[in-house]
Design an enzyme around this catalytic site. Structure first.
Site, PDB file in Angstrom:
ATOM      1  CB  THR A 105      -8.522   0.787   6.202  1.00  0.00           C
ATOM      2  OG1 THR A 105      -7.862   1.225   5.009  1.00  0.00           O
ATOM      3  CG2 THR A 105      -9.994   0.532   5.893  1.00  0.00           C
ATOM      4  CG  ASN A 156      -3.404   6.173   3.583  1.00  0.00           C
ATOM      5  OD1 ASN A 156      -4.337   5.788   2.879  1.00  0.00           O
ATOM      6  ND2 ASN A 156      -2.528   5.337   4.108  1.00  0.00           N
ATOM      7  CG  ASP A 191      -2.138  -0.905   1.019  1.00  0.00           C
ATOM      8  OD1 ASP A 191      -2.349  -1.387  -0.110  1.00  0.00           O
ATOM      9  OD2 ASP A 191      -2.872  -1.129   2.007  1.00  0.00           O
TER      10      ASP A 191
END
Length: 294
Positions: free
Chosen positions: A177, A136, A67
């Site tokens: 998340t 993010n 990621d």
């Protein structure tokens, strides 16, 4: 498709994946590009370019890693035409779509326009006159020994909430998340256009997170009782703020585009990655949402 850009994990062995891409492209007349400093580690036929050129010259960008690599690829593709395909090299992530053995078939499907696009929201933050971008989160985090993060949140020009905490996190749905989740924030579908504000280890009268419209500007005011704070952008320190400073943040929809091949849904990935099936609230015999039973 005329060109594919590669973004490599800084440490994991990406040679087999790069070889798979080169083999697939060899008889199709497709140029393979890569950041010169990264592909220099490999003895391969990819063409080295500058990071700023990669998104502009690529019809597709392929992230080889996890990621973190995918977030970097999305930043390189920000505002460019190229969508990003995530290829997993190790731990299961939220953003990767395929594993290395499936890469040639995935590239053929994309070349044949058999895929969908998942737009991803970015958050731009103005810090000391400089704009930084996160896919993010942007977090203001206490520096050990310097006191708590005491932060007022203003929304659309109006005072809203304030926190005293170890950190205050402003996350996108992509980042819901990550740090925000570990601080107790909600899991949020990437289809939702919103910003999440989550305090980490709060010790103030109001300790709940909030979900804000992506169309409203969010301002973090560092209050006089706060310590010096590190500003983390997608997990990397981008600078520091002091009491009296402020950070202006605004969501930017569709800043990057992620390739989806219909193999899994966000909810399946989240359930597996976060081990939601281990929850006591889900009976062992409950359907897994993919036509079977857990």
């Amino acid at each position: 498709m005329h060109s594919v850009g590669l973004v490599l994990h800084p440490r994991r062995d990406s040679a087999p994946a790069v070889a798979a891409v080169l083999d697939w492209a060899a008889n199709r007349g497709i140029e393979i590009l890569g950041i010169a400093d990264e592909i220099g580690r490999l003895d391969c036929a990819a063409v080295g370019v500058l990071p700023a050129e990669l998104g502009r010259r690529s019809d597709l960008m392929v992230s080889l890693g996890g990621d973190g690599t995918m977030l970097r690829a999305m930043r390189l593709a920000d505002g460019q035409r190229a969508p990003v395909l995530g290829v997993n090299l190790g731990k299961l992530g939220f953003l990767a779509e395929v594993d290395v053995p499936d890469l040639p078939d995935a590239l053929s499907a994309i070349d044949g326009h058999e895929f969908t696009i998942e737009p991803r929201l970015a958050v731009d933050a103005v810090l000391g006159g400089q704009t930084v971008t996160a896919f993010n989160d942007v977090a203001v985090v206490r520096v050990p020994g310097d006191g708590s993060a005491v932060v007022a949140v203003r929304v659309a020009g109006q005072p809203f909430v304030s926190y005293s905490a170890d950190a205050v996190i402003v996350a996108t749905p992509t980042g819901s998340t990550a740090y925000s989740f570990s601080a107790g924030g909600p899991i949020t579908s990437p289809a939702v256009e919103a910003l999440l504000v989550t305090p980490a280890a709060p010790h103030s009268a109001y300790s709940r997170g909030v979900v804000l419209s992506v169309h409203d500007e969010v301002v973090l005011d560092i209050l006089p009782s706060s310590g010096r704070l590190a500003v983390e952008v997608d997990g990397e320190v981008a600078g520091y703020v002091q009491p009296g400073d402020r950070i202006e943040l605004r969501g930017r929809p569709s800043a990057a585009r992620v390739v989806r091949l219909g193999l899994t849904t966000f909810y399946q990935r989240a359930r597996r990655k976060l081990r939601l099936t281990d929850s006591a609230e889900i009976p062992p015999s409950a359907p897994d949402g993919a036509g079977g039973w857990t």
